[in-house]
Scaffold this motif. Structure first.
Motif, short mmCIF file in Angstrom:
data_model
loop_
_atom_site.label_atom_id
_atom_site.label_comp_id
_atom_site.label_asym_id
_atom_site.label_seq_id
_atom_site.Cartn_x
_atom_site.Cartn_y
_atom_site.Cartn_z
N SER A 66 -39.94 14.72 28.92
CA SER A 66 -39.40 13.25 28.82
C SER A 66 -40.03 12.71 27.72
N ASP A 67 -41.37 13.21 27.35
CA ASP A 67 -42.16 12.57 26.61
C ASP A 67 -41.74 12.97 25.11
N TYR A 68 -40.90 13.82 24.89
CA TYR A 68 -40.14 14.09 23.61
C TYR A 68 -39.31 13.24 23.16
N ALA A 69 -38.69 12.41 24.28
CA ALA A 69 -37.39 11.33 24.00
C ALA A 69 -38.34 10.30 23.61
N GLN A 70 -37.01 9.48 22.71
CA GLN A 70 -37.46 7.82 22.53
C GLN A 70 -37.24 7.02 23.42
N LYS A 71 -36.42 7.33 24.40
CA LYS A 71 -35.65 6.12 25.45
C LYS A 71 -35.61 6.94 26.74
N VAL A 72 -36.25 6.42 27.74
CA VAL A 72 -36.23 7.00 28.94
C VAL A 72 -35.20 6.22 29.94
N LEU A 73 -34.33 6.68 30.47
CA LEU A 73 -33.59 5.98 31.54
C LEU A 73 -33.92 6.15 32.88
N HIS A 74 -33.87 5.37 33.78
CA HIS A 74 -34.19 5.81 35.11
C HIS A 74 -33.22 5.46 36.18
N LEU A 75 -32.66 6.64 36.77
CA LEU A 75 -31.61 6.19 37.68
C LEU A 75 -32.17 6.31 39.13
N PHE A 76 -31.61 5.38 39.91
CA PHE A 76 -31.98 5.30 41.28
C PHE A 76 -30.47 5.03 42.13
N ASP A 77 -30.44 5.90 43.12
CA ASP A 77 -29.12 5.68 43.95
C ASP A 77 -27.99 5.46 42.97
#
Ligand code: ADP
Ligand code: ADP
Length: 228
Positions: A205-216
């Motif tokens: 994930s550290d390689y990405a510029q943007k992190v999306l978090h999904l939950f449920d």
């Protein structure tokens, strides 16, 4: 803007049991983005990736590619869209057991009707980059899981697709091989390829510029990495 999802939802129905995959995802992906999608098992990561890759159709909502609604494409039209624009790296590789390593990687170029000499050049280039040149004549069952994963990645990127979708691209690799794969994805991204990846790994994930978090099945947060 490359991709926009509008209230994108997917539910599965088996034996009259409804399971929600994702709900009301509103997401914008720009050309050149490197996006990581994280979240616990069962939160909908694969569902979202499969929808973005036109492998499955949403139950509600839309996906726009450069403004065009692709969520209503027929299976045939979806297949030709995927072949032209998208490279996939699946968690379970989806390699063809009856083709050797070279032929597996070459296949998308055959579908694109690229000339044999150019196919050979491109296949060898990507094999060299991923350290699998010596595995050329082997069949998927004859090489290790990590090597299969790199063959799958090579096949995904050999057409130089506009968008690469990757489900746990380093899932079966030791850390050195995992780093090789991430560096290849980062290099592709620096050259303009949009990358959307699903991962459990903070390292990836550290390689990405943007992190999306999904939950449920829902998008909970969106973080931007600065100064990669
Ligand atoms: P991961 O969490 O690593 O993405 P899963 O084991 O959840 O992997 O899912 C693997 C595959 O099984 C996916 O393609 C998913 O669509 C499918 N799958 C997951 N849950 C179910 C289910 N309840 N019924 C049928 N298929 C499922
Ligand atoms: P993740 O990739 O984050 O593990 P998935 O997208 O595989 O999550 O799954 C999201 C939800 O949808 C889970 O509850 C899962 O069981 C369900 N699901 C996924 N695929 C299927 C399927 N083919 N049939 C039924 N339920 C599914």
């Amino acid at each position: 803007m490359l991709i926009q999802t509008i209230n994108l939802s997917k539910s599965y129905s088996n034996y009259n049991v409804e399971t929600s995959g994702i709900q009301d995802i509103n997401l914008t992906i720009n050309q050149g983005d490197f996006i990581s999608i994280m979240g616990p098992s069962g939160c909908g990561k694969s569902t979202l990736l499969n929808l973005l890759g036109l492998l499955d159709a949403p139950t509600e909502g839309q996906i726009l590619y450069k403004g065009e609604d692709v969520s209503t494409f027929s299976p045939k039209k979806s297949a030709s869209f995927r072949r032209d624009y998208i490279g996939f790296v699946f968690q379970n590789f989806n390699l063809i057991d009856s083709l050797n390593v070279y032929e597996n990687i070459e296949l998308p170029l055959v579908y694109q009707k690229i000339a044999p000499s150019e196919r050979k050049r491109r296949v060898h280039q990507v094999m060299e980059r991923l350290n699998i040149l010596h595995k050329e004549p082997f069949f998927p069952k004859q090489i290790s899981g990590g090597q299969q994963q790199r063959v799958a990645l090579a096949r995904a990127v050999v057409t130089k697709p506009e968008l690469v979708l990757a489900d746990e691209p380093t899932g079966n690799l030791d850390s050195a091989r995992g780093q090789e794969v991430m560096e290849l994805l980062a290099e592709l991204n620096e050259n303009g390829t949009t990358v959307v990846m699903v991962t459990h790994s903070q390292f990836c994930s550290d390689y990405a510029q943007k992190v999306l978090h999904l939950f449920d099945g829902q998008l909970v947060t969106e973080n931007i990495h600065l100064g990669r």
